[in-house]
Enzyme design. Structure first.
Site, mmCIF file in Angstrom:
data_model
loop_
_atom_site.group_PDB
_atom_site.id
_atom_site.type_symbol
_atom_site.label_atom_id
_atom_site.label_comp_id
_atom_site.label_asym_id
_atom_site.label_seq_id
_atom_site.Cartn_x
_atom_site.Cartn_y
_atom_site.Cartn_z
ATOM 1 N N CYS A 25 0.775 -1.248 0.092
ATOM 2 C CA CYS A 25 0.144 -0.004 -0.041
ATOM 3 C C CYS A 25 0.820 1.245 -0.131
ATOM 4 O O CYS A 25 1.574 1.704 1.184
ATOM 5 C CB CYS A 25 -0.826 0.157 1.390
ATOM 6 S SG CYS A 25 -2.020 1.543 1.338
ATOM 7 N N CYS A 35 -0.186 4.125 2.119
ATOM 8 C CA CYS A 35 -0.149 3.934 3.600
ATOM 9 C C CYS A 35 1.249 4.126 3.971
ATOM 10 O O CYS A 35 1.617 4.851 4.871
ATOM 11 C CB CYS A 35 -0.421 2.478 4.052
ATOM 12 S SG CYS A 35 -2.172 1.928 3.408
ATOM 13 N N ASP A 36 2.213 3.762 2.969
ATOM 14 C CA ASP A 36 3.782 3.574 3.550
ATOM 15 C C ASP A 36 4.687 4.447 2.740
ATOM 16 O O ASP A 36 5.703 4.598 3.000
ATOM 17 C CB ASP A 36 3.960 2.250 3.407
ATOM 18 C CG ASP A 36 3.241 1.102 4.491
ATOM 19 O OD1 ASP A 36 2.687 1.817 5.549
ATOM 20 O OD2 ASP A 36 3.050 0.232 4.150
#
Ligand code: NAP
Length: 306
Positions: free
Chosen positions: A134, A137-138
């Site tokens: 992701c 997200c990261d």
């Protein structure tokens, strides 16, 4: 075990499930939507959506899913956070088994979506330590760093482009000499000087001590092996259907995606499949919401004729 009764139960609160729920609630069916985690589905981890009509500037996945949830709930949809363990579809009334109770329903829409596939090259060891599925997200963890992205589809190319907002370099490893992604995404990747596409190559292992330090790759035409120094590795090599609760209750294709007809009906009357979990030629938010509208109407007609 206590039981409750519904006209329609929907499994999964991605765009498909939320749309089916909105249509069913609007048709004043007694409907419940079950979601095991957070409403939104895969689009929650999509940074930017620019091919959903009505948003000419684009919209973040989070904002779009929130708008869908709010609209469905305002229409009267009840959403419950609960994981489905199994289904019993052998009788006219369908039984949905949760951890602590069963739900009885006249009809069912399966909108449980799909999840990213693993490669089995040691990624388990490095989840949260440099391996991710992701970018939304990261990606911020890789500011000024070098990362490897694996895959050649829409997800890999779109997310590799997003990664370049943070990383100084992104190697995109693809097993063929041509990308599968939409042409507009390919053009953007080719123009992006932070992306280096490594053609005809597969990743064979992820290496590191505390976290990811390098990714070993192999050219499948020449068999030449190389080690790419990298701080992170993002894997986007396709999706698997979320059907662990299904146990062959309806027919699927060889990959486990549910087979459905033009009314979205599965091999069991009154049971419908929509969105990414369905065997379909195109997996988009637009196609998921289209499936969902058809399935909600089909369920309504099915109940009327019971
Ligand atoms: P996908 O379209 O199935 O692409 C998977 C990619 O991973 C392919 O390029 C494939 O290579 C590669 N791959 C598969 N197994 C591999 C392996 N074992 N080793 C190395 N590479 C491997 O999956 P996706 O990109 O996740 O997309 C899923 C669906 O969502 C698609 O229908 C897509 O169109 C849709 N989607 C749309 C958008 C958008 O419209 N903006 C964004 C994201 C996703 P080959 O090409 O050689 O098969």
């Amino acid at each position: 075990m206590s039981k409750s009764n519904y006209d329609l139960v929907i499994i999964g609160a991605g765009p498909a499930g939320l749309t089916a729920g909105m249509y069913a609630a609007r048709a004043r069916m007694n409907v419940l939507l079950l979601e095991k985690a957070v409403p939104g589905g895969q689009i929650l981890v999509t940074d930017w959506i620019e091919n959903y009509p009505g948003f000419p500037e684009g919209i973040s996945g989070f904002d779009l899913s929130e708008k869908m949830r709010i609209q469905a709930e305002e229409m009267g949809l009840k959403i419950e956070i609960a994981e489905v363990h199994s289904l019993n579809l052998s009788k006219e009334l369908k039984e949905i088994v949760l951890k602590d109770r069963s739900i009885i329903t006249k009809s069912l829409i399966i909108a449980s979506g799909a999840s990213p596939k693993n490669l089995g090259i040691g990624e388990d060891k490095f989840i949260g330590k440099g391996v991710s599925f992701c970018a939304t997200c990261d990606a911020p963890f890789f500011k000024g760093k070098t990362v490897v992205a694996i895959g050649g589809g829409d997800t890999a190319v779109q997310e590799a482009i997003f990664l370049t907002k943070f990383a100084k370099k992104v190697y995109l490893i693809h097993r063929r000499d041509e990308l599968r992604a939409a042409k507009i995404l390919q053009e953007r990747a080719f123009e992006n000087n932070k992306i280096e596409i490594v053609w005809d190559s597969v990743a064979t292992s992820i290496e590191g001590f505390f976290g990811v330090e390098s990714v070993k790759i192999k050219n499948i035409k020449t068999n030449e092996e190389k080690v790419l120094k990298a701080d992170g590795c993002f894997i986007w090599v396709g999706i698997l259907p979320n059907t662990s609760f299904l146990n062959d209750a309806v027919e699927t294709d060889e990959f486990g995606f549910i087979l459905a007809d033009t009314k979205m009906q599965t091999s069991v009357p009154g049971v419908y499949a929509v969105g990414d979990v369905r065997d379909t030629p195109l997996r988009q938010i637009t196609t998921a919401v289209g499936d969902a509208a058809i399935a909600a109407l089909s369920a309504e007609h099915f109940i009327e004729n019971l």
